[in-house]
Write an enzyme that holds these catalytic residues in place. Structure first.
Site, PDB file in Angstrom:
ATOM      1  N   ASP A 281       0.888  -1.144   0.000  1.00 46.24           N
ATOM      2  CA  ASP A 281       0.000   0.000   0.000  1.00 46.24           C
ATOM      3  C   ASP A 281       0.936   1.205   0.000  1.00 46.24           C
ATOM      4  OD1 ASP A 281      -2.342   1.599   0.590  1.00 46.24           O
ATOM      5  OD2 ASP A 281      -1.580   1.746   2.627  1.00 46.24           O
ATOM      6  N   LYS A 282       0.521   2.296  -0.633  1.00 46.20           N
ATOM      7  CA  LYS A 282       1.438   3.439  -0.708  1.00 46.20           C
ATOM      8  C   LYS A 282       1.478   4.261   0.580  1.00 46.20           C
ATOM      9  CE  LYS A 282       0.060   7.201  -2.781  1.00 46.20           C
ATOM     10  NZ  LYS A 282       0.079   8.284  -1.765  1.00 46.20           N
ATOM     11  N   THR A 283       0.297   4.854   0.872  1.00 42.49           N
ATOM     12  CA  THR A 283       0.247   5.876   1.901  1.00 42.49           C
ATOM     13  C   THR A 283       0.514   5.301   3.287  1.00 42.49           C
ATOM     14  OG1 THR A 283      -1.485   6.768   0.515  1.00 42.49           O
ATOM     15  CG2 THR A 283      -1.086   7.888   2.588  1.00 42.49           C
TER      16      THR A 283
ATOM     17  N   THR B  56      -2.682   1.459  -4.694  1.00 44.11           N
ATOM     18  CA  THR B  56      -3.096   2.624  -3.923  1.00 44.11           C
ATOM     19  C   THR B  56      -4.454   3.166  -4.347  1.00 44.11           C
ATOM     20  OG1 THR B  56      -2.497   4.885  -3.287  1.00 44.11           O
ATOM     21  CG2 THR B  56      -1.740   4.155  -5.445  1.00 44.11           C
ATOM     22  N   GLY B  57      -5.129   3.758  -3.397  1.00 37.97           N
ATOM     23  CA  GLY B  57      -6.393   4.420  -3.677  1.00 37.97           C
ATOM     24  C   GLY B  57      -6.160   5.827  -4.195  1.00 37.97           C
TER      25      GLY B  57
ATOM     26  N   LYS C 208      -8.698  -3.969  -3.839  1.00 37.69           N
ATOM     27  CA  LYS C 208      -7.400  -4.418  -3.310  1.00 37.69           C
ATOM     28  C   LYS C 208      -7.497  -5.899  -2.959  1.00 37.69           C
ATOM     29  CE  LYS C 208      -5.639  -0.082  -1.423  1.00 37.69           C
ATOM     30  NZ  LYS C 208      -5.175   0.679  -0.259  1.00 37.69           N
TER      31      LYS C 208
ATOM     32  N   ASP D 262      -1.846  -0.322   6.026  1.00 36.92           N
ATOM     33  CA  ASP D 262      -2.025   0.300   7.326  1.00 36.92           C
ATOM     34  C   ASP D 262      -3.479   0.618   7.636  1.00 36.92           C
ATOM     35  OD1 ASP D 262      -1.990   2.236   5.218  1.00 36.92           O
ATOM     36  OD2 ASP D 262      -2.270   3.672   6.821  1.00 36.92           O
TER      37      ASP D 262
END
Ligand code: ADP
Ligand code: MG
Length: 323
Positions: free
Chosen positions: A21-23, A168-169, A196, A215
């Protein structure tokens, strides 16, 4: 790092693809508010921040934290919101001062066929739009930073032959920038939480053994679906409960090291099995006298010494495992 069960650690060596996941995972999630852009002159920057804060105060997303930090800095009085609603992977809505307020990402606008003039084409960061009674009246931009160890983590995994993928969203531009900068194998942007999960399933059906790191509350279903779910420490309780492994220091390099360590431990285990079993394979037939005709028989006393030696070799070999 917190490993919730031994199986998760043992399975780490089987991982063929790791999804990030990115963030908050590869990036810090610092989300400094960069710009408040007013698109409707009946509002000013402060008013847009004030209306947004009414609903953002109820969110735990990095976007919300970044926005609320600015609102407090500017001493803006935070209004109450009614009928607060969180749309996973999309944004928030609620009633503030009798007005219908939405703070949403670009995918909401796309879905509703809303186009925005004076758009954010050359900005590579996170953008969220504010709508009052379903009209876009402005937007907020946020910048985030890549974690110091993200690059190394990706390269270590690559060298170990493990594929990596960014999910990522967030929008396409941010996703591409992070993926390029970290030299990742690929990325998917604008992915809704449900998708996802589907992406994890799809790769599993192709025979991949998947680790997923994330996260947010949003990532919990995907973490649960993955063969090994890894939650970063700064994340939410839901994610932490679903995950097999929790990275307390939120350091992506820990993930890479864990996987390598899992592989190394497994190799040692196999070696030790040979050291221990090998003794028996050789010594038992000798003791039983298979080479009796050639005058080679293992006496019980020598057998006892060899047996102890094999235990010592196994113990020393295990000690040589470097963490
Ligand atoms: P990521 O996959 O990067 O962790 P999320 O799935 O958590 O992202 O969120 C995806 C998108 O949903 C955000 O980029 C944003 O557009 C929107 N969003 C989520 N939470 C909020 C919020 N509190 N305020 C506004 N938009 C939000
Ligand atoms: Mg997230």
């Amino acid at each position: 790092m917190l490993i919730r069960n031994r199986t998760a650690f043992e399975n780490a060596r089987l991982i063929t693809t790791i999804i990030f996941d990115k963030t908050g995972t590869l990036t810090k999630g610092s989300h400094e508010l960069q710009e408040v852009k007013v698109l409707n002159k009946t509002f000013d920057e402060r008013e847009l921040l004030r209306l947004a804060s009414g609903i953002e105060q109820h969110s735990e997303h990095y976007i919300a934290t970044g926005l609320m930090r600015k609102v407090k800095e500017l001493n803006i009085t935070i209004p109450k919101a009614e009928k607060f609603n969180y749309m996973p992977g999309i944004g928030l809505e609620g009633i503030v001062d009798g007005k219908e307020i939405k703070v949403v990402g670009p995918n909401y606008l796309k879905e509703e066929n809303i186009s925005v003039t004076g758009a954010t084409d050359d900005f590579t960061g996170t953008v969220v739009y504010i709508l009052v009674n379903n009209t876009v009246v402005g937007y907020f931009t946020f910048s985030d930073q890549i974690r110091e160890n993200s690059f190394d983590a990706i390269q270590i995994l690559k060298q170990a032959g493990i594929k990596n993928l960014l999910l990522t969203g967030d929008n396409e531009k941010v996703a591409k920038k992070v993926s390029d900068e970290l030299k990742m194998d690929g990325y998917l942007a604008n992915v809704l939480p449900h998708d996802k999960l589907e992406k994890v399933k799809e790769l599993q059906q192709k025979g991949e053994y998947i680790a997923m790191t994330g996260d947010g509350v949003n990532d919990a279903p995907a973490l649960a679906q993955a063969d090994v779910g890894i939650a970063v420490g700064s994340g939410t309780d839901v994610a932490a409960e679903t995950a097999d492994i929790i990275l307390v220091n939120s350091d992506p390099k820990d993930i890479a090291n864990l996987i390598l360590f899992g592989k190394a431990t497994y190799n040692k285990m196999i070696q030790n099995l040979w050291w221990a079993a090998g003794y028996n394979i050789l010594a038992i037939p000798l003791a039983a006298g298979v080479l009796y005709n050639w005058d080679i028989v293992l006496s019980p006393a020598v057998g006892a010494v060899l047996m102890s030696l094999s235990t010592i070799v196994v113990a020393i070999n295990a000690k040589l495992l470097k963490a």
